[in-house]
Design a protein around this motif. Structure first.
Motif, short mmCIF file in Angstrom:
data_model
loop_
_atom_site.label_atom_id
_atom_site.label_comp_id
_atom_site.label_asym_id
_atom_site.label_seq_id
_atom_site.Cartn_x
_atom_site.Cartn_y
_atom_site.Cartn_z
N ARG A 89 0.79 -1.21 0.00
CA ARG A 89 0.00 0.00 0.00
C ARG A 89 0.82 1.26 0.00
NH1 ARG A 89 -2.02 1.45 4.13
NH2 ARG A 89 -3.48 2.85 3.16
N PHE A 90 0.13 2.32 -0.24
CA PHE A 90 0.66 3.66 -0.09
C PHE A 90 1.86 3.92 -1.00
CE2 PHE A 90 -0.99 3.14 4.47
CZ PHE A 90 -2.28 3.28 4.01
N ARG A 91 2.07 3.02 -1.95
CA ARG A 91 3.06 3.35 -2.96
C ARG A 91 2.32 4.17 -3.99
NH1 ARG A 91 5.51 -2.33 -4.57
NH2 ARG A 91 3.37 -2.45 -5.26
N GLY A 93 -5.13 3.23 -2.43
CA GLY A 93 -5.43 2.79 -1.08
C GLY A 93 -5.80 1.33 -1.09
N THR A 94 -6.42 0.88 -0.03
CA THR A 94 -6.80 -0.53 0.08
C THR A 94 -8.27 -0.63 0.45
OG1 THR A 94 -4.59 -1.18 0.75
CG2 THR A 94 -6.35 -2.65 1.39
N ILE A 123 -17.72 -2.25 3.41
CA ILE A 123 -16.79 -1.92 2.32
C ILE A 123 -16.22 -0.55 2.67
CG2 ILE A 123 -16.47 -1.55 -0.15
CD1 ILE A 123 -18.99 -3.36 -0.54
N ALA A 124 -14.96 -0.54 3.02
CA ALA A 124 -14.32 0.70 3.45
C ALA A 124 -13.05 0.93 2.66
CB ALA A 124 -14.02 0.63 4.95
N PHE A 125 -12.55 2.15 2.72
CA PHE A 125 -11.37 2.52 1.95
C PHE A 125 -10.30 3.05 2.89
CE2 PHE A 125 -9.05 5.42 -1.01
CZ PHE A 125 -8.68 4.47 -1.95
N TRP A 126 -9.15 2.43 2.86
CA TRP A 126 -8.02 2.82 3.72
C TRP A 126 -7.01 3.55 2.86
CZ3 TRP A 126 -4.09 -1.28 5.89
CH2 TRP A 126 -3.19 -0.64 6.76
#
Lengths: 352, 162
Positions: free
Chosen positions: A184-186, B4-5, B120-123
């Motif tokens: 992540r965060f790349r 993000g994830t 369903i969330a966004f990090w």
């Protein structure tokens, strides 16, 4: 003040764990005897607790919290008891149902539904969850009768579940942190754009070329007012053209009586429209699984170009994926707009 | 905007929120449904907030305070979190740390408040995205009621609530 009288949820958990351990050993001594001096002093100070003649801990004032024998936790008030159960990991419905079974004895789902003023299906769902938590036991008879598990056993089960959940949560956290480091965060390889749309005028100015440039698909969750705006400013024409080119357009909205005409107009040009009962002012759109528009708390009071908004524009595929996943979940919950229109027309206009 | 994830369960969302609070140095802002506050308490997120505040950081949060959640809100107030009450909130839920890291979800998503529930969330760690979320948070904060006031109201509507 309640704070002065009650131990915290964590202290209750600690006490229950201690009691359960002692109970397993066959002991029933003073709770205070198991605490270190500092904790004992804090507990006594906060909860006005005292040792009973049987060596158990009780609370003197208002009898709101009586901690006697290891298997006995009594609370004077139902709402307080429910709150305590919630702090043990139950939701409100589970806490109420468990308390009901504890108080009135085993029952089948139908009388439970009646007593709790809810649906039978709802009771079934809650019972299933309580069974999984080890707090309710079903009979083998038919019809199935559900009984509350004895309070100390139930709380032990809840504590055990919480312990295993804590371990699981720590493991998840470690996994996610790993993921954050590795994946992540790349910054993504391609340059992406981010900006805030601040008025309907800006939104219209952006939406028309977006719809015109769409190649395959547009999904949209929107308040009814935006459909009217889309119709007024020629965006519908672009959508019609997309559908004519073989593209797809799916829209979720809250169809009301006043919005029947604009919804029909959308259906007429081939849009796939559904009505969402739980719609709560959400607005987002995704074009070709990449370009996203997302507004939090849309509150359109007037249809005017100067109406202020705060909508995020992003051309980020991961963000698009997030919005699409949300859309698909909502789409499953929605009903076809034609069906909704039929229902509204049967009901007639709402009273003025 | 950096990527993000997507987070797909309440448990993962809590784990992410925990990570965000842990890594926050200055300020954490959250807007969450009250039942999730109980999970936050169970999984030591309140303790993490307390540590942040003790180190000189700030924490502020918005939720819908109803009788079963008065106690957890009081715990938050006791550790120094600024808490406000909002009635029937319908926007995005979020936790934002240091105007950078965030986890957010579209409100209609969070119908299932159980720990095993789907979400369903966004990090994200994008400061621009965090700023967007915070602008919405600040609007809601400005319109929200002070938690103490709300708790008092609930108390006035019947002692059994407290």
């Amino acid at each position: 003040m309640l704070r002065a009288e009650w131990p915290t949820a964590q202290e209750v958990v600690d006490l229950i764990v201690t009691l359960a351990a002692l109970h397993r050993k066959g002991c029933g001594p003073s709770i205070l005897g198991t605490m270190d001096a500092e904790r004992k002093a804090r507990y006594l100070e906060r909860s006005d607790t005292y040792l009973t003649k049987h060596g158990n801990v009780a609370q003197s004032n208002k009898a709101t919290f009586i901690y006697g024998l290891p298997h006995l936790v009594m609370m004077e008030d139902e709402a307080e008891f429910t709150t305590r159960l919630i702090s043990f990991g139950l939701n409100e419905k589970e806490a109420q149902l468990y308390l009901h079974l504890l108080r009135y004895g085993p029952k089948t789902p139908s009388p439970l539904a009646k007593s709790l003023k809810t649906y039978r299906e709802d009771v079934h769902r809650t019972l299933t969850s309580l069974i999984e938590k080890g707090m309710v036991r079903p009979s083998l008879d038919s019809p199935t009768i559900y009984a509350a598990v004895e309070l100390d056993a139930a709380l032990n089960a809840a504590v055990k579940q919480q312990e295993s959940e804590l371990l699981e949560m720590e493991a998840r956290k470690r996994e996610l942190q790993e993921l954050a480091i590795q994946e992540r965060f790349r910054p993504s390889d391609e340059v992406t754009t981010f900006k805030i749309i601040k008025s309907i005028k800006e939104l219209v100015g952006l939406s028309t070329p977006l719809a015109a440039a769409a190649k395959n698909e547009i999904i949209l969750v929107t308040p009814e007012e935006i459909i009217t705006i889309a119709s007024l400013f020629g965006i519908l024409e672009e959508v019609k053209s997309l559908i004519g080119r073989g593209g797809s357009f799916r829209m979720l909205t809250d169809v009301s009586y006043g919005g029947i005409e604009s919804t029909k107009e959308a259906l007429d040009i081939g849009e796939d429209v559904r009505h969402l009962d739980s719609y709560q002012g959400v607005y987002f759109a995704v074009v070709d699984r990449k370009v996203c528009l997302h507004g939090i708390n849309m509150d359109i009071k007037h249809i005017s170009l100067s109406q202020p908004l705060a909508i995020l524009y992003a051309d980020d595929p991961t963000y698009a994926e997030y919005l699409i996943a949300t859309f698909e979940m909502l789409w499953q919950q929605a009903v076809p707009a034609a069906q909704r229109i039929e229902e509204l027309q049967k009901q007639g206009p709402p009273p003025a | 905007m950096t990527s993000g994830t997507i987070i797909e369960s309440v448990k993962d969302a809590i784990a992410v929120a925990s990570t965000i609070i842990e890594s926050t140095e200055k300020e954490v802002s959250w807007l969450v449904p009250a039942p999730l506050l109980v999970f936050a308490a169970r999984f030591s997120l309140l303790e993490k907030s307390r540590v942040l505040i003790q180190k000189g950081g700030h924490a502020r949060g918005i939720t819908e305070i109803s009788p079963p959640y008065v106690e957890v809100v009081r715990e938050l107030i006791d550790i120094g979190t600024g808490v406000r009450h909002v009635e029937q909130y319908t926007g995005a839920f979020m936790v934002v740390g240091d105007s950078r890291q965030s986890i957010s979800t579209i409100g209609v998503n969070v119908a299932d408040h159980s720990l095993d529930g789907k979400i369903i969330a966004f990090w994200s760690a994008d400061p621009d995205y965090a700023a967007y979320l915070l602008s919405s948070f600040d609007r809601t904060w400005a319109e929200a009621t002070d938690a103490q006031e709300r708790i008092q109201e609930l108390g006035e509507s019947g002692p059994s609530h407290l």
